[in-house]
Design a protein around this motif. Structure first.
Motif, short mmCIF file in Angstrom:
data_model
loop_
_atom_site.label_atom_id
_atom_site.label_comp_id
_atom_site.label_asym_id
_atom_site.label_seq_id
_atom_site.Cartn_x
_atom_site.Cartn_y
_atom_site.Cartn_z
N THR A 151 -66.09 47.52 19.54
CA THR A 151 -66.43 48.81 20.16
C THR A 151 -66.85 48.64 21.62
N MET A 152 -67.52 47.54 21.94
CA MET A 152 -67.97 47.34 23.31
C MET A 152 -66.81 47.08 24.28
N GLU A 153 -65.67 46.70 23.73
CA GLU A 153 -64.48 46.58 24.59
C GLU A 153 -64.10 47.94 25.17
N GLN A 154 -64.52 49.01 24.48
CA GLN A 154 -64.26 50.36 24.95
C GLN A 154 -65.54 51.03 25.47
N ASN A 155 -66.58 50.20 25.73
CA ASN A 155 -67.88 50.70 26.22
C ASN A 155 -68.47 51.73 25.27
N LEU A 156 -68.41 51.42 23.96
CA LEU A 156 -68.95 52.31 22.93
C LEU A 156 -69.85 51.52 21.99
N ALA A 157 -70.86 52.20 21.46
CA ALA A 157 -71.76 51.60 20.47
C ALA A 157 -72.48 52.73 19.74
N PRO A 158 -72.97 52.48 18.52
CA PRO A 158 -73.81 53.47 17.86
C PRO A 158 -75.05 53.77 18.69
N PRO A 159 -75.54 55.01 18.69
CA PRO A 159 -76.73 55.35 19.48
C PRO A 159 -77.95 54.52 19.10
N VAL A 160 -78.03 54.10 17.83
CA VAL A 160 -79.15 53.29 17.35
C VAL A 160 -78.58 52.04 16.69
N LEU A 161 -79.18 50.90 16.99
CA LEU A 161 -78.78 49.64 16.36
C LEU A 161 -80.01 48.87 15.93
N ILE A 162 -79.84 48.04 14.91
CA ILE A 162 -80.91 47.15 14.50
C ILE A 162 -81.02 46.02 15.51
N ASP A 163 -82.17 45.36 15.56
CA ASP A 163 -82.38 44.30 16.55
C ASP A 163 -81.51 43.08 16.26
N PHE A 164 -81.43 42.67 15.00
CA PHE A 164 -80.62 41.51 14.62
C PHE A 164 -79.25 42.01 14.18
N ILE A 229 -72.03 51.02 -1.15
CA ILE A 229 -71.35 51.50 0.05
C ILE A 229 -70.18 50.58 0.34
N VAL A 230 -68.96 51.10 0.26
CA VAL A 230 -67.78 50.28 0.52
C VAL A 230 -67.16 50.59 1.88
N LYS A 231 -67.50 51.73 2.47
CA LYS A 231 -66.97 52.08 3.79
C LYS A 231 -67.89 53.11 4.43
N ALA A 232 -67.99 53.06 5.77
CA ALA A 232 -68.84 54.01 6.48
C ALA A 232 -68.19 54.45 7.77
N LYS A 233 -68.39 55.73 8.08
CA LYS A 233 -67.94 56.30 9.35
C LYS A 233 -69.19 56.58 10.18
N VAL A 234 -69.36 55.85 11.28
CA VAL A 234 -70.60 55.87 12.05
C VAL A 234 -70.33 56.39 13.46
N LYS A 235 -71.25 57.19 13.97
CA LYS A 235 -71.13 57.74 15.31
C LYS A 235 -71.08 56.64 16.37
N LEU A 236 -70.33 56.90 17.43
CA LEU A 236 -70.31 56.05 18.62
C LEU A 236 -70.65 56.90 19.83
N ALA A 237 -71.24 56.26 20.83
CA ALA A 237 -71.57 56.95 22.08
C ALA A 237 -71.27 56.02 23.24
N PRO A 238 -70.98 56.57 24.42
CA PRO A 238 -70.71 55.72 25.58
C PRO A 238 -71.91 54.84 25.94
N VAL A 239 -71.62 53.64 26.39
CA VAL A 239 -72.65 52.70 26.79
C VAL A 239 -72.57 52.50 28.29
N GLY A 240 -73.70 52.66 28.98
CA GLY A 240 -73.73 52.45 30.42
C GLY A 240 -73.45 51.00 30.78
N PRO A 241 -72.90 50.76 31.96
CA PRO A 241 -72.55 49.39 32.34
C PRO A 241 -73.75 48.49 32.63
N MET A 242 -74.92 49.11 32.95
CA MET A 242 -76.10 48.31 33.25
C MET A 242 -77.34 48.96 32.65
N VAL A 243 -78.37 48.14 32.45
CA VAL A 243 -79.68 48.64 32.02
C VAL A 243 -80.76 47.98 32.86
#
Length: 315
Positions: A151-164, A229-243
């Motif tokens: 997903t990050m190849e397209q600058n996308l990621a879920p709005p919330v992620l776990i730390d690990f 859970i065998v499959k999930a459809k999860v939201k993606l949102a644009p990721v800024g290039p820097m933080v």
């Protein structure tokens, strides 16, 4: 001649038909092809994957990261398809065997273990099926670092992620999934648009807010007690290039917590979390607020505005 074989196809070549063919309810022992005609044998359905009953395989899933509970299953299923889970769920239901799905085994009180039943190793169902501008469809056994690699190849990621990021999709959605952005966007389960599950009857069901809503709500953060859970459809949102990553330091807990609450209420930071570290020079504990704000150059975060009115140590 060399031939490339997929992991799933390889598992299919190890199907149980040639080894474990059934369960003897009288002895509670698995029946091999050498003794397949034992009276009362309950035949195991033919699988695309493999059913493991050796001691090493069973003991490997008889513990979790908590190290507090140790329950060894009777067998381990490495499914080659969702059909395998359906078949074995029905088999276990008919024969009184408990079932537990297992991702990376990061439960702490044995939730991914099952004493004397069937443990389903979900790592063999790890395909990433679809990535669009607003969602990703992924199998339950995939781990987040592999999902993000695509997903990050397209600058996308879920709005919330776990730390690990080394945990499975199905496992984290069974627990809830909290990260440093959860204060603003909710838990990881709040980013789920749809799931596919296999329930205790062996039914393969699609669940979302409009279809099988009750099961949808029960399975997400349901600790694996309602369905697999065998499959999930999860939201993606644009990721800024820097933080920009800022650390605000405090010497007393009261001020730290007051400022922490202020930042949480504002919801202006992309991510926020607290930490504690010992300062050997001063011989004291220091409290820290970790703040992250995303941006796209040439614009940059206005730190004076983001951290206005706070009382951290400016040095």
């Amino acid at each position: 001649m060399q031939q490339n074989v997929s992991r799933r196809r390889f598992l299919g070549g190890l199907a149980v038909g040639g080894t474990i063919v059934g369960l003897n309810p009288l002895t509670n022992l698995w029946v091999t092809s050498a003794s397949a005609h034992a009276p009362g044998t309950l035949p195991v359905p033919r699988l695309d994957g493999v059913l493991l009953t050796d001691q090493a395989s069973r003991e490997a899933v008889g513990q979790d990261v908590g190290g507090l509970v140790f329950e060894t299953p009777r067998a381990v299923l490495r499914p080659g398809s969702v059909r395998d889970i359906q078949k074995m769920m029905r088999y276990c239901l008919a024969n009184g065997l408990k079932v537990a799905a297992r991702g990376q085994g990061h439960t702490v009180f044995g939730q991914s273990q099952v004493d004397g039943g069937l443990s389903i190793d979900m790592s063999t169902l790890d395909a990433i099926d679809e990535i669009t501008a607003d969602h990703v469809v992924v199998e339950g056994g995939a781990v987040w670092k592999d999902v993000l690699a695509l997903t990050m190849e397209q600058n996308l990621a879920p709005p919330v992620l776990i730390d690990f990021k080394g945990l499975s999709v199905g496992g984290t959605l069974s627990v809830g999934g909290f990260g440093s952005a959860a204060y603003k966007y909710g838990a990881l389960v709040d980013q789920v648009l749809e799931i596919e599950v296999v329930d205790g009857r062996g039914e393969h069901l699609v669940c979302n807010e409009c279809q099988n809503r009750g099961l949808f709500d029960a399975v997400l953060a349901g600790l694996g007690q309602c369905a697999v859970i065998v499959k999930a459809k999860v939201k993606l949102a644009p990721v800024g290039p820097m933080v920009r990553y800022s650390i605000l330091t405090y010497s007393d807990s009261a001020t730290f917590f007051a400022d922490f609450k202020t930042l949480i209420a504002r919801k202006e930071l992309e991510s926020i979390w607290g930490s504690l570290r010992f300062d050997p020079t001063g011989g004291r504990w220091l409290y820290e607020i970790n703040g992250v704000s995303a941006f796209t150059p040439p614009s940059a975060p206005d730190d004076a505005h983001l951290y206005r009115g706070l009382h951290f140590d400016p040095s």
